[in-house]
Design a protein around this motif. Structure first.
Motif, PDB file in Angstrom:
ATOM      1  N   CYS A   5     -60.185   9.729 -44.746  1.00 29.73           N
ATOM      2  CA  CYS A   5     -60.882  10.786 -44.010  1.00 29.73           C
ATOM      3  C   CYS A   5     -62.283  10.938 -44.597  1.00 29.73           C
ATOM      4  N   ARG A  18     -67.483  14.163 -48.210  1.00 29.23           N
ATOM      5  CA  ARG A  18     -66.172  14.069 -48.862  1.00 29.23           C
ATOM      6  C   ARG A  18     -65.396  12.897 -48.257  1.00 29.23           C
ATOM      7  N   SER A  20     -61.759  11.042 -48.599  1.00 27.80           N
ATOM      8  CA  SER A  20     -60.437  11.222 -49.190  1.00 27.80           C
ATOM      9  C   SER A  20     -59.465  10.200 -48.609  1.00 27.80           C
ATOM     10  N   ASP A  21     -58.406   9.940 -49.375  1.00 24.76           N
ATOM     11  CA  ASP A  21     -57.342   9.069 -48.884  1.00 24.76           C
ATOM     12  C   ASP A  21     -55.998   9.644 -49.309  1.00 24.76           C
ATOM     13  N   ASN A  22     -54.963   9.106 -48.740  1.00 24.52           N
ATOM     14  CA  ASN A  22     -53.614   9.551 -49.090  1.00 24.52           C
ATOM     15  C   ASN A  22     -52.856   8.452 -49.830  1.00 24.52           C
ATOM     16  N   GLU A  73     -61.623  13.603 -57.690  1.00 17.58           N
ATOM     17  CA  GLU A  73     -60.349  14.291 -57.899  1.00 17.58           C
ATOM     18  C   GLU A  73     -59.251  13.339 -57.439  1.00 17.58           C
ATOM     19  N   SER A  74     -58.126  13.344 -58.122  1.00 18.89           N
ATOM     20  CA  SER A  74     -57.034  12.467 -57.716  1.00 18.89           C
ATOM     21  C   SER A  74     -55.725  13.003 -58.276  1.00 18.89           C
ATOM     22  N   GLY A  79     -53.193  10.956 -53.472  1.00 16.24           N
ATOM     23  CA  GLY A  79     -54.464  10.410 -53.020  1.00 16.24           C
ATOM     24  C   GLY A  79     -55.642  10.807 -53.883  1.00 16.24           C
ATOM     25  N   THR A  80     -56.815  10.401 -53.424  1.00 16.19           N
ATOM     26  CA  THR A  80     -58.066  10.583 -54.165  1.00 16.19           C
ATOM     27  C   THR A  80     -59.118  11.171 -53.245  1.00 16.19           C
ATOM     28  N   VAL A  81     -59.983  12.003 -53.828  1.00 16.18           N
ATOM     29  CA  VAL A  81     -61.111  12.589 -53.109  1.00 16.18           C
ATOM     30  C   VAL A  81     -62.375  12.325 -53.925  1.00 16.18           C
ATOM     31  N   CYS A  83     -66.390  13.199 -53.793  1.00  6.29           N
ATOM     32  CA  CYS A  83     -67.379  14.040 -53.126  1.00  6.29           C
ATOM     33  C   CYS A  83     -68.780  13.647 -53.580  1.00  6.29           C
TER      34      CYS A  83
END
Length: 109
Positions: A5, A18, A20-22, A73-74, A79-81, A83
């Motif tokens: 996303c 941002r 992000s993934d799952n 962040e993870s 998942g991981t974000v 930014c």
């Protein structure tokens, strides 16, 4: 399959992008290494191949100062974000510049 996303929004005087993934997330020890590498002045290489992240972060900080750059962040199995924060600036564009009626856009350098 995994989900990625990408979101972009304005937060006060900044633009926040941002990604992000799952996916599987980043192991805590690796995440700590990445964060420490991002906070080094000058940015130093973290173990592993993360040249792109560190290069982008360093260039943003050189251009816009310490308040800007990348954060990561993870959480395992969540998942991981990543930014990206940069300053927004307003630029009024005239009909001559856009070929349309005068508009106000958010742009970044």
């Amino acid at each position: 399959g995994g989900l990625i996303c990408i979101e972009a929004k304005r937060e006060k005087a900044d633009i926040l992008i941002r990604v992000s993934d799952n996916g599987a997330g980043i192991p805590e020890n690796r995440l700590t290494e990445l964060r420490e590498a991002l906070e080094q002045r000058p940015v130093r290489q973290a173990p592993g191949k993360v040249y792109g992240l560190l290069n982008v972060h360093a260039r943003i900080r050189m251009t816009y100062k310490e308040d800007y750059g990348l954060t990561i962040e993870s959480r395992p199995e969540r998942g991981t974000v990543v930014c990206l924060r940069i300053p927004a600036r307003e630029q009024k564009m005239t009909a001559d510049q856009t070929g349309r009626s005068a508009i106000e856009n958010i742009v970044c350098r």
